[in-house]
Scaffold this motif. Sequence first.
Motif, PDB file in Angstrom:
ATOM      1  N   GLN A 140       0.827  -1.206   0.000  1.00 22.07           N
ATOM      2  CA  GLN A 140       0.000   0.000   0.000  1.00 22.07           C
ATOM      3  C   GLN A 140       0.862   1.258   0.000  1.00 22.07           C
ATOM      4  O   GLN A 140       0.583   2.223  -0.721  1.00 22.07           O
ATOM      5  CB  GLN A 140      -0.932   0.007   1.203  1.00 22.07           C
ATOM      6  CG  GLN A 140      -1.897   1.203   1.218  1.00 22.07           C
ATOM      7  CD  GLN A 140      -2.829   1.176   2.403  1.00 22.07           C
ATOM      8  OE1 GLN A 140      -2.554   0.530   3.399  1.00 22.07           O
ATOM      9  NE2 GLN A 140      -3.925   1.889   2.308  1.00 22.07           N
ATOM     10  N   ASN A 143       2.244   1.790  -3.435  1.00 25.58           N
ATOM     11  CA  ASN A 143       1.236   2.327  -4.347  1.00 25.58           C
ATOM     12  C   ASN A 143       1.007   3.813  -4.120  1.00 25.58           C
ATOM     13  O   ASN A 143       0.931   4.602  -5.067  1.00 25.58           O
ATOM     14  CB  ASN A 143      -0.088   1.571  -4.179  1.00 25.58           C
ATOM     15  CG  ASN A 143      -0.052   0.195  -4.810  1.00 25.58           C
ATOM     16  OD1 ASN A 143       0.737  -0.053  -5.721  1.00 25.58           O
ATOM     17  ND2 ASN A 143      -0.887  -0.706  -4.318  1.00 25.58           N
ATOM     18  N   ARG A 152      -3.020   3.160  -8.802  1.00 25.12           N
ATOM     19  CA  ARG A 152      -3.486   2.635  -7.513  1.00 25.12           C
ATOM     20  C   ARG A 152      -4.803   1.897  -7.694  1.00 25.12           C
ATOM     21  O   ARG A 152      -5.014   0.825  -7.121  1.00 25.12           O
ATOM     22  CB  ARG A 152      -3.675   3.774  -6.509  1.00 25.12           C
ATOM     23  CG  ARG A 152      -2.419   4.548  -6.172  1.00 25.12           C
ATOM     24  CD  ARG A 152      -2.751   5.716  -5.262  1.00 25.12           C
ATOM     25  NE  ARG A 152      -1.794   6.806  -5.403  1.00 25.12           N
ATOM     26  CZ  ARG A 152      -1.973   8.029  -4.943  1.00 25.12           C
ATOM     27  NH1 ARG A 152      -3.099   8.331  -4.310  1.00 25.12           N
ATOM     28  NH2 ARG A 152      -1.054   8.956  -5.116  1.00 25.12           N
ATOM     29  N   HIS A 156      -5.587  -2.070  -7.098  1.00 26.55           N
ATOM     30  CA  HIS A 156      -6.637  -2.521  -6.181  1.00 26.55           C
ATOM     31  C   HIS A 156      -7.604  -3.462  -6.894  1.00 26.55           C
ATOM     32  O   HIS A 156      -8.043  -4.466  -6.309  1.00 26.55           O
ATOM     33  CB  HIS A 156      -7.398  -1.325  -5.615  1.00 26.55           C
ATOM     34  CG  HIS A 156      -8.393  -1.704  -4.558  1.00 26.55           C
ATOM     35  ND1 HIS A 156      -8.023  -2.128  -3.308  1.00 26.55           N
ATOM     36  CD2 HIS A 156      -9.760  -1.752  -4.586  1.00 26.55           C
ATOM     37  CE1 HIS A 156      -9.099  -2.409  -2.596  1.00 26.55           C
ATOM     38  NE2 HIS A 156     -10.160  -2.198  -3.353  1.00 26.55           N
ATOM     39  N   TYR A 159      -5.977  -6.710  -7.022  1.00 23.38           N
ATOM     40  CA  TYR A 159      -6.036  -7.331  -5.687  1.00 23.38           C
ATOM     41  C   TYR A 159      -7.400  -7.975  -5.461  1.00 23.38           C
ATOM     42  O   TYR A 159      -7.498  -9.105  -4.951  1.00 23.38           O
ATOM     43  CB  TYR A 159      -5.745  -6.273  -4.629  1.00 23.38           C
ATOM     44  CG  TYR A 159      -6.098  -6.700  -3.218  1.00 23.38           C
ATOM     45  CD1 TYR A 159      -5.269  -7.562  -2.496  1.00 23.38           C
ATOM     46  CD2 TYR A 159      -7.258  -6.230  -2.601  1.00 23.38           C
ATOM     47  CE1 TYR A 159      -5.590  -7.948  -1.207  1.00 23.38           C
ATOM     48  CE2 TYR A 159      -7.593  -6.627  -1.312  1.00 23.38           C
ATOM     49  CZ  TYR A 159      -6.759  -7.478  -0.618  1.00 23.38           C
ATOM     50  OH  TYR A 159      -7.088  -7.871   0.657  1.00 23.38           O
ATOM     51  N   LEU A 183      -7.501   4.626  -1.356  1.00 22.07           N
ATOM     52  CA  LEU A 183      -6.517   4.865  -2.409  1.00 22.07           C
ATOM     53  C   LEU A 183      -5.828   6.222  -2.281  1.00 22.07           C
ATOM     54  O   LEU A 183      -5.005   6.576  -3.127  1.00 22.07           O
ATOM     55  CB  LEU A 183      -7.189   4.755  -3.781  1.00 22.07           C
ATOM     56  CG  LEU A 183      -7.795   3.393  -4.117  1.00 22.07           C
ATOM     57  CD1 LEU A 183      -8.456   3.429  -5.493  1.00 22.07           C
ATOM     58  CD2 LEU A 183      -6.755   2.292  -4.058  1.00 22.07           C
TER      59      LEU A 183
END
Length: 221
Positions: A140, A143, A152, A156, A159, A183
């Motif tokens: 994180q 990013n 970002r 995500h 992910y 974010l």
Amino acid sequence: MRKENELLGSNFLFAGLPAEQLRNIAEISVRKQYAKGAAIFHEGDPGIGFYLVASGKVKIFKVSFDGKEQILHIFGPGEPFGEVAVFHGAPFPANAETLTEAELSFFPRAEFAALVAATPSLALNMLAVLSLRLRRFAAQIENLALKEVPGRLASHLQYLMDEQHRQDKVILDIPKGQLASLLGTSAETLSRIFNRMSEEGLIRVEGKTIFILRPEELQGR
């Protein structure tokens, strides 16, 4: 007690522990009910124990001096949070608040630390959880520091595809305003990026469902 044993037995934090040890852990836990938007703890509160999500969602966040919220992580069913308090005993370093109605199991620090000291396999499981948490936060931070907002968002979405075991779509499990905070951007900026990616044919947005139309190009963002 049976309900608590089932939650513990299915959780990776307590994987491999015999039934007797699970019963000992269940005996020290306390079930707590929270309404949506309820504070669980605030930054600076004493680290008196940690929590395990039985149902619902919880956000961990910090607030800047100018009042801007930055979400650090969102936890769902089966995930522990606040567990650093078990080892360190320092105050909680961030805030925790429910995103939905939630049911949590609370484990007092002193009692749980005693069980960890007597159960080497539980200590190893705790270390594995902390290692996984460290990797997530490192990703994180990378990013937020090195990628622009489109990158970002792309990371995500990737992910979520991995987490939800899907290849062509993902389901957003939090409101877009909360996603923007996660974010490190504003809701308006995030909305513009969603629109831009849709216009470019990378994704298609239908409510909470995001269809991934060109995953290879999305990964390259």
